[in-house]
Every structure is written in C-alpha cells, then in structure tokens.
Write a protein that holds these residues in place. Sequence first.
Motif, PDB file in Angstrom:
ATOM      1  N   GLU A 100       4.997  85.133  32.180  1.00  0.00           N
ATOM      2  CA  GLU A 100       5.884  84.945  31.030  1.00  0.00           C
ATOM      3  C   GLU A 100       5.307  83.918  30.057  1.00  0.00           C
ATOM      4  O   GLU A 100       5.429  84.057  28.830  1.00  0.00           O
ATOM      5  CB  GLU A 100       7.275  84.520  31.495  1.00  0.00           C
ATOM      6  N   LEU A 101       4.681  82.872  30.599  1.00  0.00           N
ATOM      7  CA  LEU A 101       4.033  81.868  29.747  1.00  0.00           C
ATOM      8  C   LEU A 101       2.911  82.505  28.935  1.00  0.00           C
ATOM      9  O   LEU A 101       2.794  82.281  27.719  1.00  0.00           O
ATOM     10  CB  LEU A 101       3.483  80.729  30.611  1.00  0.00           C
ATOM     11  N   VAL A 102       2.093  83.325  29.586  1.00  0.00           N
ATOM     12  CA  VAL A 102       1.005  84.019  28.893  1.00  0.00           C
ATOM     13  C   VAL A 102       1.564  84.947  27.814  1.00  0.00           C
ATOM     14  O   VAL A 102       1.021  85.022  26.700  1.00  0.00           O
ATOM     15  CB  VAL A 102       0.142  84.804  29.905  1.00  0.00           C
ATOM     16  N   SER A 103       2.661  85.616  28.113  1.00  0.00           N
ATOM     17  CA  SER A 103       3.283  86.505  27.119  1.00  0.00           C
ATOM     18  C   SER A 103       3.750  85.731  25.895  1.00  0.00           C
ATOM     19  O   SER A 103       3.641  86.212  24.758  1.00  0.00           O
ATOM     20  CB  SER A 103       4.474  87.247  27.742  1.00  0.00           C
ATOM     21  N   TRP A 104       4.257  84.535  26.123  1.00  0.00           N
ATOM     22  CA  TRP A 104       4.714  83.699  25.002  1.00  0.00           C
ATOM     23  C   TRP A 104       3.526  83.288  24.126  1.00  0.00           C
ATOM     24  O   TRP A 104       3.595  83.336  22.899  1.00  0.00           O
ATOM     25  CB  TRP A 104       5.448  82.480  25.535  1.00  0.00           C
ATOM     26  N   VAL A 105       2.428  82.915  24.771  1.00  0.00           N
ATOM     27  CA  VAL A 105       1.219  82.567  24.014  1.00  0.00           C
ATOM     28  C   VAL A 105       0.774  83.766  23.164  1.00  0.00           C
ATOM     29  O   VAL A 105       0.472  83.626  21.969  1.00  0.00           O
ATOM     30  CB  VAL A 105       0.084  82.130  24.959  1.00  0.00           C
ATOM     31  N   LYS A 106       0.746  84.937  23.772  1.00  0.00           N
ATOM     32  CA  LYS A 106       0.353  86.154  23.042  1.00  0.00           C
ATOM     33  C   LYS A 106       1.285  86.414  21.862  1.00  0.00           C
ATOM     34  O   LYS A 106       0.859  86.778  20.767  1.00  0.00           O
ATOM     35  CB  LYS A 106       0.388  87.357  23.980  1.00  0.00           C
ATOM     36  N   GLU A 107       2.565  86.229  22.112  1.00  0.00           N
ATOM     37  CA  GLU A 107       3.589  86.447  21.084  1.00  0.00           C
ATOM     38  C   GLU A 107       3.309  85.589  19.849  1.00  0.00           C
ATOM     39  O   GLU A 107       3.495  86.028  18.711  1.00  0.00           O
ATOM     40  CB  GLU A 107       4.947  86.092  21.694  1.00  0.00           C
ATOM     41  N   VAL A 108       2.850  84.381  20.063  1.00  0.00           N
ATOM     42  CA  VAL A 108       2.596  83.444  18.966  1.00  0.00           C
ATOM     43  C   VAL A 108       1.258  83.716  18.278  1.00  0.00           C
ATOM     44  O   VAL A 108       1.166  83.663  17.053  1.00  0.00           O
ATOM     45  CB  VAL A 108       2.646  81.991  19.489  1.00  0.00           C
ATOM     46  N   PHE A 109       0.225  84.049  19.059  1.00  0.00           N
ATOM     47  CA  PHE A 109      -1.130  84.075  18.508  1.00  0.00           C
ATOM     48  C   PHE A 109      -1.702  85.468  18.239  1.00  0.00           C
ATOM     49  O   PHE A 109      -2.621  85.594  17.433  1.00  0.00           O
ATOM     50  CB  PHE A 109      -2.085  83.351  19.458  1.00  0.00           C
ATOM     51  N   GLN A 110      -1.200  86.497  18.903  1.00  0.00           N
ATOM     52  CA  GLN A 110      -1.872  87.796  18.824  1.00  0.00           C
ATOM     53  C   GLN A 110      -1.922  88.351  17.408  1.00  0.00           C
ATOM     54  O   GLN A 110      -2.913  88.952  16.997  1.00  0.00           O
ATOM     55  CB  GLN A 110      -1.191  88.804  19.758  1.00  0.00           C
ATOM     56  N   SER A 111      -0.870  88.144  16.637  1.00  0.00           N
ATOM     57  CA  SER A 111      -0.830  88.723  15.293  1.00  0.00           C
ATOM     58  C   SER A 111      -1.830  88.068  14.344  1.00  0.00           C
ATOM     59  O   SER A 111      -2.172  88.637  13.303  1.00  0.00           O
ATOM     60  CB  SER A 111       0.585  88.577  14.715  1.00  0.00           C
ATOM     61  N   GLU A 112      -2.312  86.855  14.693  1.00  0.00           N
ATOM     62  CA  GLU A 112      -3.228  86.143  13.801  1.00  0.00           C
ATOM     63  C   GLU A 112      -4.615  86.784  13.765  1.00  0.00           C
ATOM     64  O   GLU A 112      -5.353  86.648  12.802  1.00  0.00           O
ATOM     65  CB  GLU A 112      -3.338  84.677  14.222  1.00  0.00           C
ATOM     66  N   ASN A 113      -4.984  87.450  14.852  1.00  0.00           N
ATOM     67  CA  ASN A 113      -6.244  88.200  14.902  1.00  0.00           C
ATOM     68  C   ASN A 113      -7.441  87.371  14.430  1.00  0.00           C
ATOM     69  O   ASN A 113      -8.257  87.822  13.617  1.00  0.00           O
ATOM     70  CB  ASN A 113      -6.134  89.484  14.085  1.00  0.00           C
ATOM     71  N   LYS A 114      -7.521  86.121  14.881  1.00  0.00           N
ATOM     72  CA  LYS A 114      -8.651  85.278  14.518  1.00  0.00           C
ATOM     73  C   LYS A 114      -9.230  84.633  15.767  1.00  0.00           C
ATOM     74  O   LYS A 114      -8.599  84.611  16.823  1.00  0.00           O
ATOM     75  CB  LYS A 114      -8.229  84.204  13.518  1.00  0.00           C
ATOM     76  N   LYS A 115     -10.426  84.119  15.624  1.00  0.00           N
ATOM     77  CA  LYS A 115     -11.060  83.469  16.771  1.00  0.00           C
ATOM     78  C   LYS A 115     -10.393  82.125  17.038  1.00  0.00           C
ATOM     79  O   LYS A 115     -10.395  81.233  16.184  1.00  0.00           O
ATOM     80  CB  LYS A 115     -12.551  83.277  16.522  1.00  0.00           C
ATOM     81  N   LEU A 116      -9.843  81.996  18.210  1.00  0.00           N
ATOM     82  CA  LEU A 116      -9.175  80.767  18.618  1.00  0.00           C
ATOM     83  C   LEU A 116     -10.013  80.059  19.667  1.00  0.00           C
ATOM     84  O   LEU A 116     -10.687  80.700  20.477  1.00  0.00           O
ATOM     85  CB  LEU A 116      -7.806  81.082  19.224  1.00  0.00           C
ATOM     86  N   SER A 117      -9.949  78.741  19.670  1.00  0.00           N
ATOM     87  CA  SER A 117     -10.533  77.976  20.771  1.00  0.00           C
ATOM     88  C   SER A 117      -9.397  77.604  21.718  1.00  0.00           C
ATOM     89  O   SER A 117      -8.413  76.986  21.297  1.00  0.00           O
ATOM     90  CB  SER A 117     -11.244  76.731  20.243  1.00  0.00           C
ATOM     91  N   VAL A 118      -9.521  78.018  22.961  1.00  0.00           N
ATOM     92  CA  VAL A 118      -8.439  77.912  23.950  1.00  0.00           C
ATOM     93  C   VAL A 118      -8.889  77.055  25.117  1.00  0.00           C
ATOM     94  O   VAL A 118     -10.022  77.196  25.600  1.00  0.00           O
ATOM     95  CB  VAL A 118      -8.035  79.317  24.462  1.00  0.00           C
ATOM     96  N   LEU A 119      -7.996  76.185  25.595  1.00  0.00           N
ATOM     97  CA  LEU A 119      -8.252  75.404  26.797  1.00  0.00           C
ATOM     98  C   LEU A 119      -7.118  75.600  27.785  1.00  0.00           C
ATOM     99  O   LEU A 119      -5.942  75.440  27.438  1.00  0.00           O
ATOM    100  CB  LEU A 119      -8.372  73.912  26.473  1.00  0.00           C
ATOM    101  N   ASP A 120      -7.479  75.929  29.017  1.00  0.00           N
ATOM    102  CA  ASP A 120      -6.524  75.999  30.130  1.00  0.00           C
ATOM    103  C   ASP A 120      -6.797  74.804  31.039  1.00  0.00           C
ATOM    104  O   ASP A 120      -7.904  74.665  31.566  1.00  0.00           O
ATOM    105  CB  ASP A 120      -6.706  77.319  30.885  1.00  0.00           C
ATOM    106  N   ILE A 121      -5.795  73.942  31.233  1.00  0.00           N
ATOM    107  CA  ILE A 121      -5.959  72.762  32.082  1.00  0.00           C
ATOM    108  C   ILE A 121      -5.361  73.050  33.455  1.00  0.00           C
ATOM    109  O   ILE A 121      -4.152  73.250  33.594  1.00  0.00           O
ATOM    110  CB  ILE A 121      -5.284  71.529  31.448  1.00  0.00           C
ATOM    111  N   GLY A 122      -6.221  73.097  34.465  1.00  0.00           N
ATOM    112  CA  GLY A 122      -5.798  73.436  35.826  1.00  0.00           C
ATOM    113  C   GLY A 122      -6.002  74.916  36.086  1.00  0.00           C
ATOM    114  O   GLY A 122      -5.043  75.665  36.288  1.00  0.00           O
TER     115      GLY A 122
END
Length: 282
Positions: A100-122
């Motif tokens: 569900e957390l991943v889905s929320w991230v997608k919901e926010v960022f997927q429409s932007e269709n740009k290269k993002l720099s992402v960090l997962d901690i842990g």
Amino acid sequence: MKLIDFRAFFNKELTDLYPKTEIDAFFFRTIESVLNLKVMDMFTKADFVINEEKLAILQPIINRLQKEEPIQYILGETEFYGYPFKVNSNVLIPRPETEELVSWVKEVFQSENKKLSVLDIGAGSGCIAITLKKELEASSVTAFDISEKALVTAKENARLNNAEVNFVLHDILSDKPIEETFDLIVSNPPYVRELEKVEIKNNVLNNEPHLALFVEDDNPLLFYKHIADFAKTNLNRDGILFLEINQYLGEETKQMLLQKGFKDVVLRSDLFGNHRMIKANF
C-alpha cells in the motif's frame, strides 16, 4: 500418494496449529512451489500421483510448519506487488501494508513521467526499492541497509527481477554524511515496540530478524527522527518523504515531523483502517 490424499494428510498434520483458511493457503503455495500445480488442479487433477521423490520434499515442509516457521522462509520465496522475491531469515517477509505504501508513492509520482532519484532506507529483501524501479522505470534507485546479509538477498532479488538498484551498506543511525540528494526518500524502518511483542505471532517473533522489527519502548521514534534529519539535508527541493509507521504512533510521528520543519504532513490508513503510512514535504 494421490494429491487428494496428500491434502487430507496435510490438513490433519496442521489442523491443531492453524485455522483452515491458513492451512489451505499453505497447501496451495506448497503444491505450486514443489509440484508446479495451481489451485484448479486440485479439482481437475485430484488423482495426480505424487512420487516418492516429491513426498521426500513435502514432508519436511509440513514438519517446519508444525514448528511455526513462516511458509515464505520454508519455500524461500514470496510475491510482492506481483513480483517474485527470494526471502530468508536475514530479511523481513514483505507485508501487504508495504504494498500500500508503494501504491501511494506511485499515485503521487507516476503521472510526472520524469527521472526521479529515489532512496529506500532499510532495504531488507529489496522489495520497495526493486518494485519502485520496476514501476517508475525512468528513476534511479538507491537503497541502504545496515545488514550485509540482507544486501546479499536484495541484490539477488534485483537480478531476479532485472532491476538496476544501487545497494549501499549504511547505518542511518550513524548520521554519517551522504552527499547524494534525492527527489523521494521512502522507508519502512523498525517500529515495533518491545511492549508490543505480546501481539506478535510466534512465526514472526521466533523467525524474522529482530534487528529489522523492534525498537526500545522509551525511544520508539528513534529511526524516524534520524531519517527525518537525513531527509532535511538530502531531499531535493520539492522532494517528498514517505514512511511506513507504527499504527499506534501515527499522531506522534506526524507531530515529530512538523516540529522538524516538514510541511503538508499526511497520515494515511491501510485497508484495515490503521494509521500505517505518512507523507511529508520539506
């Protein structure tokens, strides 16, 4: 032994330990993994004969289930967001609320269709980092973990899913400076208080890595405070922080982020109505 007879035996051996729905789930996962049979095969191939070689593999699975080992560790595999992942006692078993957390991230960022720099901690098994790389393909993804053994598993899962992720051995509690900055920081850190151990099932408590699960009762937001301080320095302008959180500490986590200068802090509940996720801008 015929498949229909094996199912009856499987149920008989586990009936005193688990509810029927859970036994059924174990059974179908087991025959799919070991016999390559699907749920429908139980009805169309009930007379399928399991040979001695396969029975020699199946019996130890039952034995380990009787000891309340997680089926995912026994089979060495699970699924997250539709992708296959190898799991073992060095990493947590991915949970539905993390999907569900991943889905929320997608919901926010997927429409932007740009290269993002992402960090997962842990990183753990790599489930968040790898899935975000698959779902937000243009992104560059880095993942930290304190455990070398966990990173070995995470790298194996990246290869399995053909996902390019930069895995880094790093302790977020060390406050060691990292020069790289990110558009998105996401984390599912340890958040279960020692006092909550009574709520944890034996199959989790006795098998999954405590390093990735528990925090001291007197400092339950330890990881969140360090992650927030890191994010203040390492989030790009208009960057966003996403966290999976302790359902009992949603308001406390929100207030901590606000006190550290974050804005637009949003709590979100999971499918069961528990506060499980938080999003914040800095």
